[in-house]
Design a protein around this motif. Structure first.
Motif, mmCIF file in Angstrom:
data_model
loop_
_atom_site.group_PDB
_atom_site.id
_atom_site.type_symbol
_atom_site.label_atom_id
_atom_site.label_comp_id
_atom_site.label_asym_id
_atom_site.label_seq_id
_atom_site.Cartn_x
_atom_site.Cartn_y
_atom_site.Cartn_z
ATOM 1 N N VAL A 184 0.851 -1.194 0.000
ATOM 2 C CA VAL A 184 0.000 0.000 0.000
ATOM 3 C C VAL A 184 0.886 1.244 0.000
ATOM 4 C CG1 VAL A 184 -1.780 1.292 1.223
ATOM 5 C CG2 VAL A 184 -1.865 -1.220 1.204
ATOM 6 N N ASN A 185 1.878 1.238 0.896
ATOM 7 C CA ASN A 185 2.863 2.320 0.932
ATOM 8 C C ASN A 185 3.818 2.168 -0.248
ATOM 9 O OD1 ASN A 185 5.332 3.754 1.517
ATOM 10 N ND2 ASN A 185 4.586 4.005 3.595
ATOM 11 N N LEU A 186 4.006 3.227 -1.016
ATOM 12 C CA LEU A 186 4.807 3.147 -2.241
ATOM 13 C C LEU A 186 6.061 4.013 -2.181
ATOM 14 C CD1 LEU A 186 1.729 3.266 -4.579
ATOM 15 C CD2 LEU A 186 3.244 1.304 -4.330
ATOM 16 N N ASP A 187 6.515 4.342 -0.976
ATOM 17 C CA ASP A 187 7.702 5.183 -0.846
ATOM 18 C C ASP A 187 8.925 4.551 -1.498
ATOM 19 O OD1 ASP A 187 6.200 7.006 0.529
ATOM 20 O OD2 ASP A 187 6.959 6.482 2.530
ATOM 21 N N HIS A 188 9.037 3.227 -1.389
ATOM 22 C CA HIS A 188 10.204 2.553 -1.977
ATOM 23 C C HIS A 188 10.219 2.670 -3.496
ATOM 24 C CE1 HIS A 188 6.909 -0.246 -2.056
ATOM 25 N NE2 HIS A 188 7.591 -1.196 -2.657
ATOM 26 N N ILE A 189 9.040 2.764 -4.104
ATOM 27 C CA ILE A 189 8.966 2.920 -5.556
ATOM 28 C C ILE A 189 9.308 4.353 -5.968
ATOM 29 C CG2 ILE A 189 7.489 2.711 -7.584
ATOM 30 C CD1 ILE A 189 8.051 0.037 -6.251
ATOM 31 N N THR A 190 8.791 5.315 -5.231
ATOM 32 C CA THR A 190 9.091 6.718 -5.558
ATOM 33 C C THR A 190 10.572 7.021 -5.362
ATOM 34 O OG1 THR A 190 8.419 7.416 -3.326
ATOM 35 C CG2 THR A 190 6.754 7.510 -5.051
ATOM 36 N N ARG A 191 11.206 6.342 -4.404
ATOM 37 C CA ARG A 191 12.657 6.530 -4.220
ATOM 38 C C ARG A 191 13.427 6.053 -5.447
ATOM 39 N NH1 ARG A 191 11.647 5.116 1.259
ATOM 40 N NH2 ARG A 191 12.128 2.921 0.862
ATOM 41 N N LEU A 192 12.992 4.930 -6.016
ATOM 42 C CA LEU A 192 13.624 4.450 -7.244
ATOM 43 C C LEU A 192 13.519 5.494 -8.353
ATOM 44 C CD1 LEU A 192 12.384 0.734 -7.565
ATOM 45 C CD2 LEU A 192 14.697 1.503 -7.019
ATOM 46 N N GLN A 193 12.335 6.066 -8.487
ATOM 47 C CA GLN A 193 12.126 7.060 -9.537
ATOM 48 C C GLN A 193 12.970 8.313 -9.309
ATOM 49 O OE1 GLN A 193 7.701 7.176 -9.454
ATOM 50 N NE2 GLN A 193 7.843 6.441 -11.560
ATOM 51 N N ARG A 194 13.091 8.739 -8.053
ATOM 52 C CA ARG A 194 13.917 9.909 -7.772
ATOM 53 C C ARG A 194 15.382 9.669 -8.121
ATOM 54 N NH1 ARG A 194 10.689 10.415 -2.995
ATOM 55 N NH2 ARG A 194 12.327 9.439 -1.735
ATOM 56 N N ARG A 195 15.798 8.407 -8.009
ATOM 57 C CA ARG A 195 17.184 8.069 -8.363
ATOM 58 C C ARG A 195 17.365 7.859 -9.854
ATOM 59 N NH1 ARG A 195 18.132 2.952 -4.939
ATOM 60 N NH2 ARG A 195 20.032 2.887 -6.182
ATOM 61 N N GLY A 196 16.273 7.964 -10.605
ATOM 62 C CA GLY A 196 16.353 7.848 -12.063
ATOM 63 C C GLY A 196 16.462 6.433 -12.576
ATOM 64 N N ILE A 197 16.077 5.444 -11.769
ATOM 65 C CA ILE A 197 16.136 4.041 -12.203
ATOM 66 C C ILE A 197 14.906 3.738 -13.066
ATOM 67 C CG2 ILE A 197 16.083 1.622 -11.446
ATOM 68 C CD1 ILE A 197 17.594 2.475 -8.947
ATOM 69 N N PRO A 198 15.095 3.284 -14.289
ATOM 70 C CA PRO A 198 13.959 2.936 -15.159
ATOM 71 C C PRO A 198 13.049 1.911 -14.482
ATOM 72 C CG PRO A 198 15.964 3.030 -16.437
ATOM 73 C CD PRO A 198 16.383 3.149 -14.995
ATOM 74 N N LEU A 199 11.731 2.091 -14.652
ATOM 75 C CA LEU A 199 10.751 1.262 -13.952
ATOM 76 C C LEU A 199 9.594 0.924 -14.870
ATOM 77 C CD1 LEU A 199 9.731 0.192 -11.101
ATOM 78 C CD2 LEU A 199 8.571 2.409 -10.903
ATOM 79 N N VAL A 200 9.164 -0.338 -14.821
ATOM 80 C CA VAL A 200 7.988 -0.787 -15.573
ATOM 81 C C VAL A 200 7.156 -1.694 -14.670
ATOM 82 C CG1 VAL A 200 7.153 -2.189 -17.509
ATOM 83 C CG2 VAL A 200 9.058 -0.614 -17.852
ATOM 84 N N PHE A 201 5.860 -1.400 -14.584
ATOM 85 C CA PHE A 201 4.923 -2.279 -13.889
ATOM 86 C C PHE A 201 4.302 -3.255 -14.880
ATOM 87 C CE2 PHE A 201 4.632 1.424 -11.001
ATOM 88 C CZ PHE A 201 4.775 0.788 -9.786
ATOM 89 N N PHE A 202 3.929 -4.443 -14.376
ATOM 90 C CA PHE A 202 3.048 -5.298 -15.167
ATOM 91 C C PHE A 202 2.058 -5.981 -14.232
ATOM 92 C CE2 PHE A 202 6.077 -8.500 -13.852
ATOM 93 C CZ PHE A 202 5.375 -9.700 -13.840
ATOM 94 N N ASP A 203 0.871 -6.206 -14.722
ATOM 95 C CA ASP A 203 -0.238 -6.858 -14.008
ATOM 96 C C ASP A 203 -0.728 -6.057 -12.812
ATOM 97 O OD1 ASP A 203 -2.097 -9.066 -13.749
ATOM 98 O OD2 ASP A 203 -1.000 -9.565 -11.932
ATOM 99 N N GLY A 207 11.149 11.143 -23.965
ATOM 100 C CA GLY A 207 11.043 12.009 -22.804
ATOM 101 C C GLY A 207 10.671 11.235 -21.549
ATOM 102 N N ALA A 208 10.000 11.939 -20.629
ATOM 103 C CA ALA A 208 9.643 11.332 -19.344
ATOM 104 C C ALA A 208 8.218 10.805 -19.328
ATOM 105 C CB ALA A 208 9.827 12.358 -18.236
ATOM 106 N N GLU A 209 7.519 10.876 -20.432
ATOM 107 C CA GLU A 209 6.117 10.451 -20.470
ATOM 108 C C GLU A 209 6.034 8.933 -20.466
ATOM 109 O OE1 GLU A 209 2.207 11.193 -20.107
ATOM 110 O OE2 GLU A 209 3.822 12.675 -20.136
#
Length: 340
Positions: free
Chosen positions: A131-150, A318-320
């Motif tokens: 439920v808490n997604l802080d660990h995911i937002t930290r990845l994004q702040r560090r510029g690590i590419p991210l893809v969700f599935f399902d 870009g970032a979209e």
């Protein structure tokens, strides 16, 4: 323990500099042909293997992608993972696969371990506890590419590969209605899981379109264990006004539903009809065979890999984020149609 041969070993045996050996192995100019041949011959004789990881770290490129899934024991995830890994190999990448076992704490640990391994990107399907997604937002702040599935979250602005869960549930319920069902239950997943919530919307839309009033007592949330599905089905069927149709969030739970119906001596599809999701191989071998929504599992894996590579290799526009929503297909079998 066998000593790993290094360029220092080769240089020492040939009495040349480490730089000379390095240039010869990389086929660079300004190396005498005889020296180059001597280096290559000795490297082959000693079975020298270059340290790819060390070289890649110098270039800040590990050619490795992290993959986080809830449980490889699920047919859905194991099949998608195979497709992702195959595409990674074709592109010259390796996959580090981790499982959360549906635990938020393990998801946090997996994220930390993959980050320490300097993966170039992460493909993830969230655990049911997340439920808490802080660990995911930290990845994004560090510029690590991210893809969700399902399984994803609307709170995170990221690329994702999904199926049209709402539409697939709508079509499944409509199929049950067309085959005579008038009171349809939905055995759902945990309330925290996006996939289950999307399917709930499709379930409700089909009922609303058929002018059937929503009944909260017919929507039961489960934890993805077959035993739980069995006990919940007992609860449904032993109520004062039991359903004549059941939409089940996964084939795994559908097996638990079948167990309960057999124990209660309720005939499928004569008394109760059923549709589930994933179209696992077992659906076609149990009796009765189970109608199930088939998802394009290989395509999900291929697209997830494409989206992460586009980000890693700078092809993303870009970032979209890119949102891929794939269509499903209802495979009709014995459990949902009137017997001939």
């Amino acid at each position: 323990m066998r000593h790993q041969v290094t360029i220092k070993d080769i240089a020492k045996q040939l009495n040349v500099s480490v730089a000379t050996v390095s240039r010869a192995l990389r086929d660079l100019p300004d190396i005498h042909p005889d020296t180059k041949k001597a280096v290559l011959d000795l490297a082959a004789e000693l079975d020298y293997q270059p340290n790819v990881l060390a070289a890649s770290l110098v270039k800040s490129k590990t050619k490795t992608i992290g993959l986080i899934v809830p449980d490889l024991g699920y047919y859905f995830f194991s099949t998608v993972v195979k497709a992702i890994e195959l595409e990674a190999i074709k592109a010259g990448y390796s996959i580090l696969i981790t499982q959360t076992q549906e635990s938020f704490e393990r998801e946090l640990i997996n994220i930390q371990n993959l980050s320490r391994s300097q993966v170039e990107g992460i493909i993830i399907s969230l655990s049911r506890e997340t439920v808490n997604l802080d660990h995911i937002t930290r990845l994004q702040r560090r510029g690590i590419p991210l893809v969700f599935f399902d399984r994803d979250s609307d709170e995170i602005h990221a690329s994702k590969v999904m199926v049209d869960n709402e539409q697939s549930a709508y079509e499944a319920v409509k199929h049950l209605l067309e085959n005579g069902c008038k009171r349809i239950a939905f055995l759902a997943g945990p309330k925290s899981v996006s996939v289950s919530n999307q399917r709930r919307l499709g379930y409700l839309r089909a009922l609303q379109e058929a002018c059937i009033q929503e009944d909260d007592s017919l929507i039961i949330h489960s934890d993805y264990f077959q035993d739980t599905a069995t006990s919940q089905t007992h609860q449904l069927m032993e109520s004062a006004n039991p359903p004549d149709g059941i939409l089940v969030v996964s084939d795994r739970l559908a097996l638990g539903v079948l167990v309960a119906l057999r124990e209660l001596k309720i005939s499928v599809p004569d008394q109760v009809k059923m549709v589930s999701f994933n179209n696992e191989p077992i659906c076609s071998v149990v009796s009765p065979t189970i109608s199930s929504v088939a998802q394009p599992l290989e395509e999900i894996g291929k697209l997830a890999m494409k989206l992460i590579l586009d980000q890693i290799e700078g092809r993303a526009d870009g970032a979209e984020p890119v949102i891929e929503v794939l269509k499903t297909n209802l495979v009709v079998r014995e459990s949902s149609v009137n017997p001939i």
